[in-house]
Every structure is written in structure tokens, then in C-alpha cells.
Design a protein around this motif. Structure first.
Motif, PDB file in Angstrom:
ATOM      1  N   GLY A  36       8.737  19.032 -10.263  1.00  0.00           N
ATOM      2  CA  GLY A  36       7.675  19.874  -9.736  1.00  0.00           C
ATOM      3  C   GLY A  36       6.903  20.575 -10.830  1.00  0.00           C
ATOM      4  N   ASP A  48       6.818  28.168  -9.983  1.00  0.00           N
ATOM      5  CA  ASP A  48       6.879  27.984  -8.530  1.00  0.00           C
ATOM      6  C   ASP A  48       7.961  26.983  -8.135  1.00  0.00           C
ATOM      7  N   THR A  49       8.103  25.926  -8.919  1.00  0.00           N
ATOM      8  CA  THR A  49       9.115  24.918  -8.605  1.00  0.00           C
ATOM      9  C   THR A  49      10.511  25.528  -8.597  1.00  0.00           C
ATOM     10  N   TYR A  55      12.282  25.264  -4.979  1.00  0.00           N
ATOM     11  CA  TYR A  55      13.169  24.103  -4.824  1.00  0.00           C
ATOM     12  C   TYR A  55      14.576  24.247  -5.402  1.00  0.00           C
ATOM     13  N   ALA A  99       5.039  18.452  -6.102  1.00  0.00           N
ATOM     14  CA  ALA A  99       6.372  17.943  -6.441  1.00  0.00           C
ATOM     15  C   ALA A  99       6.541  16.537  -5.890  1.00  0.00           C
ATOM     16  N   ASN A 109       1.233  24.247  -6.459  1.00  0.00           N
ATOM     17  CA  ASN A 109       2.437  23.503  -6.798  1.00  0.00           C
ATOM     18  C   ASN A 109       2.418  22.105  -6.183  1.00  0.00           C
ATOM     19  N   VAL A 126      16.795  19.221 -10.394  1.00  0.00           N
ATOM     20  CA  VAL A 126      15.437  19.738 -10.230  1.00  0.00           C
ATOM     21  C   VAL A 126      14.860  19.948 -11.617  1.00  0.00           C
ATOM     22  N   TYR A 177      14.274  23.067 -17.030  1.00  0.00           N
ATOM     23  CA  TYR A 177      12.973  23.726 -17.012  1.00  0.00           C
ATOM     24  C   TYR A 177      12.423  23.810 -18.428  1.00  0.00           C
ATOM     25  N   ALA A 193      11.794  21.621 -13.386  1.00  0.00           N
ATOM     26  CA  ALA A 193      10.727  22.587 -13.119  1.00  0.00           C
ATOM     27  C   ALA A 193       9.764  22.649 -14.285  1.00  0.00           C
TER      28      ALA A 193
END
Length: 576
Positions: A10, A77-78, A82, A51, A49, A71, A94, A73
Motif C-alpha cells: 500500500g 495510511d497503509t 491494513y 493498495a 491511499n 504488509v 515500511y 507500507a
């Protein structure tokens, strides 16, 4: 090592998030995995956002898992939206340029591993910010221990048309990510391995296969107005139809689109348009005209959420009542609902055949998930393809005479013979007015009941067709039926419950396969219709046309994202 992986990537829409996910799906496909990709995006060109879920598994699934292994990121926001979709002991990746924003209690309770990655730094050092998606892919494949040659092959294929210099720049960024020395990576939860050396085929969306099906069916004209989530059909045909002497016209609106394909089909060219709910509303009078004039056309409706503009990028199956009953007056139409991505190809060919056999509109009722979700496909069976153009008369078969050609003569099967404009001795009148067998408007003294009956009765043979794809165990007393994209998640939910219920996909929505449906309703104690709308539209249609009110039940979802597998399982548990 694992034999399946599900990743959510995302970030900010417009920053190549979708490309990162597609590249990862292509890598998995090269490793022998069946893949499924599901998009989450907004109706903006850039910003907000976005994804994509990228799922790879040994077996073909047709839907994603409910939770994520990883996940990634690329914006804050992701993380906020999520992270809670991660499974226990999942992994959050991230960009270290971002501020970490997570629920500490959730992270601790679920034993989530968190790793920051120098994505922005590597991109700036090795290339430029437009290559952030390639860098992200490099880190993701490094974390999941994918051999670099799979990844490099995908990048070379993606950028080869831009020249060797661009390819080498992207390979440099990719290598910078792959060479990164992780100081913290437990690893065993996320590593995957090739399952076969066999390439599983290209990664495409359902709309692409609708387009390919149209080309293979002999369609040579499309008129359409762009609209989410149907535009990819026009995009595909714009690229490919001209290679085969075809033409695509982007019209000023959907009114023009449907009237243009009526005209081109009348002239003898197989023709198609593609739209979504708002466009269907505008096309209703055109559908009636095509049916009254008995002109074969194919219309794709990729359904989306809500009335009016609604949520254009979200999923729903709420156009069914409009497609089934819509329009003034009563007129025949056929509705097909592709249940798998391969169905998008085969059903499109079938749609053109049915349109010309029965001389009426055929609607391919897709939905946002069926149209826009990514899957890989292996070889299509071109031996299955047959072309049936129905009752077309050749010029040499037309009688020499002064009378007009009886284009709308009633026959035993209620289907008249067709000719095309310009054929000698094939002169006839065509109108949207009620007309006689030569096409001229009827007179007050004429009995028009027979004309209505001619049109309405010609689809009766389809009621005897097996329009439901069934998966049965002999002893089960409960049946779940889905249509469109609900079939994939329904299938996985039933399998996870050890097939304690039977299931199937309704492929032919109108006319309903009433003979087959009646037998099923007589056999089972309960039949659950699984659909993504608020009112249970298909269940009510079946009850109205066939009955069995006491046996029919609904499982509904209208959240814009489709069903979770767990929701299917919960309904099964409730009934057994």
C-alpha cells in the motif's frame, strides 16, 4: 518453506503501487504459483491511499485469503488501515522515511515483526524516485527469499520497450534492494520456494479476457464511453481490434455507444459495448430497440457499488434487477455471469453466438472483482471455440421477386431469418415501432399479440439448458449457489468446511435455467444464494419465477469489498 504467500502493498495512489503488486504476481507466476491480485483504490488519478493484495498459492484459489502474511507500507495510511489484517506472527515492512504508526497492543498480542527498510534512500542513491516501485519489489522478494533471476526477468520484460538504458537503471535499483544486509529478519515465516519450473502463464484481469474473447468471437466493432470498472475492455480492444480490421470508437456518452453498436450489428458486424451501472441506465432504451428490431448486440456490465456515482472503484452486484427487469415494455434479453477468469473468455464467445442465434441483446454481467482482479491463466482451449451466427441468409438463397423480404416472419422456433443491408432481394423495413413480418409498422386492425409472443417465446429453449455449474456430494442436503466473483470465495469456504454442503455457480441468469433449478430446489432442504447486494436480488427473482420460498435463503454482503472466506464458513456452521 511456505507454499503460499499473501502480501498487501500500500502507498500513495499514483506512486506505482499497482505496478509493484503486478510485478510480484508475475514473479510468483514464473515460480509456478497460481496467483490472485485484488485492488483497493480510489477514483483519483493521484493522491489518497491505494493498495493491492498479491496472493500466490500452489492450488488455484480464485480469491485471496482473509489475512495477510506481509504488509508493505509505503505510506502512513497503509499502516493505519491494513496492519490489523496481518495474521499472527505476520510481518510489517515500511519505508524508514515514514513515521511508524501502529497499534502497539495489537502488534504485541499478534507477535508482529516490524522491519524498516531504506527504500527512499536506496532509490535516491541508485536511481530516482520514479523507480520506488522496483526498489520496493526488490526488498519484498529479498524478504521472501525469491531467487533474483525470477525478479530480474520480470523487470526486463516490463521495461524492454523503453530501451536498454532504462532497463539497466531499474536493474541497478533492484540490485541495491536485493543486496541490502538485514540485521533483523527471522525469516522462516515468510520464505517461499519455487513449486514447479513451469511458468503459470500471463497475469491479467477479467476485462482483458472479455476483450480477447470478443476478438476470438469475430467481434470487429466496439463503441463505448470510459467508466470504472469496465474501461479495460475498451483499452484492450483499442490495442488489438485494429490488427484484425476492427474499429473502436470512444463515444460522447453511453446513449451513442449502444446506438452505434446496434447500427454496426444491423450491418452484419459483431459488435460490443462495455459499461457499468450508470451507463446501463442510459442504455435501457437502446436495449429495447435492439430487442424490438431483433438486432444482436453484446453489452458488458462491470457492476460497481451504489446508485448514482456511488463508489466507482468498489465492488457490488446490485445491477441485477435493472438488467433483469429494466426498460419500458417487455422484451427478451439474455444475461450471462462469468464465475471464473477463464469464463470471461469463453462466456464472451458464447454471448456473441447467443446474440445472433436468438437475435436479441446479450448482457455479460460482470462485477468489479471479476473484471479487475488479477489472475494468471494457463493455455486456453481454442478447440472449444465455435462460431454460430444463427439464421443468416446468403444472397444466392434470396428469392428473386418484387416483394420485400419477410425479415420478421414468425416461425416454429420464433426466430426469423436475417439478411444484411445491400443484399439483393433482401429489402425490408426496420423500426422501433411494433411491426409486421416485413418490418412496416402495424395497422390498427392488426393483431399484435402474436408479434409479442414471437419475441418473448424464442428464448424458451434456454430454460432447459444446464446453466448452473455444480459441485456435489451425494449425501449433502444444503446447497450454496453464487454467481460472478462470489463463486471463488464460496468454493474456498466450502472446501475449508470439508465439503459438508454442495455448491455451484449460476452461469445463466436470464432466462433462468428453470428445469435444472426446479430439480435442485426439489432435491435440497435449503438453497442459499450468495450475492453482493442488500436486498437479495437473485433470491427474490428465483422465488418470483419458480417458488420454493421456504427453501431459499440468502447470504449477503454489500461492504464494497466482497465476502471473506470466514463469512462463508460462518453461514455453513449456522445451517449444518
Amino acid at each position: 518453506m511456505n507454499r503460499e504467500i499473501q502480501v498487501l502493498i500500500g502507498g500513495t495512489q499514483g506512486d506505482g503501487i499497482l505496478a509493484t503488486g503486478i510485478y510480484y504476481l508475475q514473479v510468483l507466476s514464473r515460480m509456478g504459483y497460481h496467483v490472485y491480485g485484488k485492488r483497493h483504490f480510489t477514483s483519483r488519478i493521484k493522491g489518497g491511499n491505494s493498495a493491492i493484495i498479491a496472493y500466490g498459492s500452489v492450488d488455484k484459489k480464485g480469491c485471496p485469503k482473509d489475512d495477510m502474511d506481509i504488509v508493505m507500507a509505503l505510506d502512513e495510511d497503509t499502516m493505519e488501515i491494513y496492519t490489523k489484517k496481518l495474521r499472527k506472527r505476520g510481518l510489517l515492512l515500511y519505508d524508514e522515511a515514514l513515521e511508524l504508526k501502529v497499534d502497539e497492543e495489537f502488534i504485541k498480542g499478534m507477535e508482529i515483526e516490524i522491519i524498516s527498510l531504506p527504500i527512499t534512500k536506496v532509490v535516491k542513491d541508485k536511481g530516482n524516485m520514479i523507480m520506488k516501485n522496483v526498489c520496493s519489489l526488490g526488498f519484498l522478494t529479498r524478504v521472501t527469499d525469491i531467487e533474483p533471476h525470477y525478479v530480474e526477468a520480470v523487470i526486463v520484460e516490463a521495461f524492454k520497450d523503453k530501451g536498454e538504458k532504462i532497463v539497466e537503471k531499474n536493474k541497478k535499483v533492484l540490485q541495491g534492494a536485493v543486496d541490502y544486509n538485514f540485521t533483523s529478519l527471522k525469516g522462516v515465516n515468510y520464505l517461499i520456494e519455487p513449486v514447479t519450473r513451469k511458468y503459470r502463464g500471463p497475469v491479467i484481469v477479467g476485462n482483458d479476457l472479455i476483450g480477447l474473447g470478443a476478438v476470438m468471437a469475430g467481434c470487429r466493432f466496439m463503441a463505448a464511453y470510459p467508466i470504472t470498472p469496465a474501461s479495460e475492455v475498451m483499452q484492450y480492444l483499442s490495442e488489438h481490434l485494429p490488427r484484425y480490421g476492427g474499429k473502436v470508437v470512444q463515444t460522447e456518452d453511453e446513449l451513442a455507444a449502444i446506438n452505434m453498436i446496434i447500427g454496426s450489428s444491423y450491418a452484419g458486424v459483431r459488435s460490443i459495448t462495455a459499461t457499468s451501472g450508470p451507463g446501463i441506465s442510459l442504455m435501457m432504451e437502446g436495449l429495447g430497440l435492439a430487442s424490438m428490431a431483433e438486432v444482436p448486440i453484446v453489452v458488458v456490465d462491470a457492476q460497481r457499488k451504489g446508485p448514482s456515482t456511488g463508489l466507482p472503484t468498489k465492488h457490488e452486484q446490485s445491477d441485477l434487477n435493472t438488467l433483469y427487469y429494466g426498460g419500458h415494455g417487455e422484451f427478451p434479453r439474455i444475461i450471462l455471469a462469468p464465475a471464473t477468469i477463464e469464463d470471461c473468455f469463453y462466456d464472451t464467445i458464447e454471448a456473441f453466438n447467443l446474440a445472433e442465434q436468438y437475435q436479441c441483446p446479450v448482457i455479460i454481467m460482470s462485477d468489479a472483482l471479476r473484471s479487475l482482479s488479477y489472475e494468471n491463466i494457463e493455455e486456453l482451449d481454442f478447440d472449444q471455440i465455435t462460431i454460430n451466427r444463427g439464421k443468416i441468409m446468403m444472397e444466392e438463397d434470396l428469392e428473386d421477386g418484387t416483394d420485400s423480404f419477410s425479415r420478421y416472419r414468425n416461425t416454429e422456433d420464433h426466430i426469423s431469418k436475417r439478411v444484411f443491408p445491400g443484399m439483393k432481394h433482401g429489402f425490408h423495413h426496420t423500426t422501433g415501432l411494433e411491426h409486421g413480418e416485413y418490418g412496416f409498422p402495424i395497422r390498427p386492425k392488426d393483431d399484435q399479440r402474436g408479434l409479442t409472443e414471437k419475441r418473448m417465446n424464442k428464448l424458451e429453449p434456454l430454460e432447459h439448458k444446464k446453466g448452473i455449474r455444480m459441485f456435489q456430494e451425494k449425501a449433502n442436503r444444503i446447497l450454496f449457489l453464487g454467481y460472478g466473483s462470489t463463486f471463488g470465495v464460496l468454493q474456498q469456504g466450502v472446501k475449508k468446511m470439508d465439503r459438508v454442503v454442495d455448491y455451484g455457480a449460476i452461469k445463466q441468469i436470464k432466462p433462468l435455467p428453470t428445469v435444472q433449478l426446479k430439480k435442485l430446489l426439489e432435491h435440497y432442504d435449503t438453497v442459499v444464494i450468495v450475492e453482493n447486494n442488500y436486498t437479495g436480488q437473485l433470491r427474490k427473482i428465483i422465488q418470483a419465477e419458480i417458488g420454493f420460498h421456504h427453501k431459499l435463503d440468502s447470504l449477503l454482503s454489500y461492504n464494497g469489498d466482497g465476502f471473506l472466506i470466514e463469512e462463508i464458513k460462518d453461514k455453513i456452521k449456522e445451517l449444518i
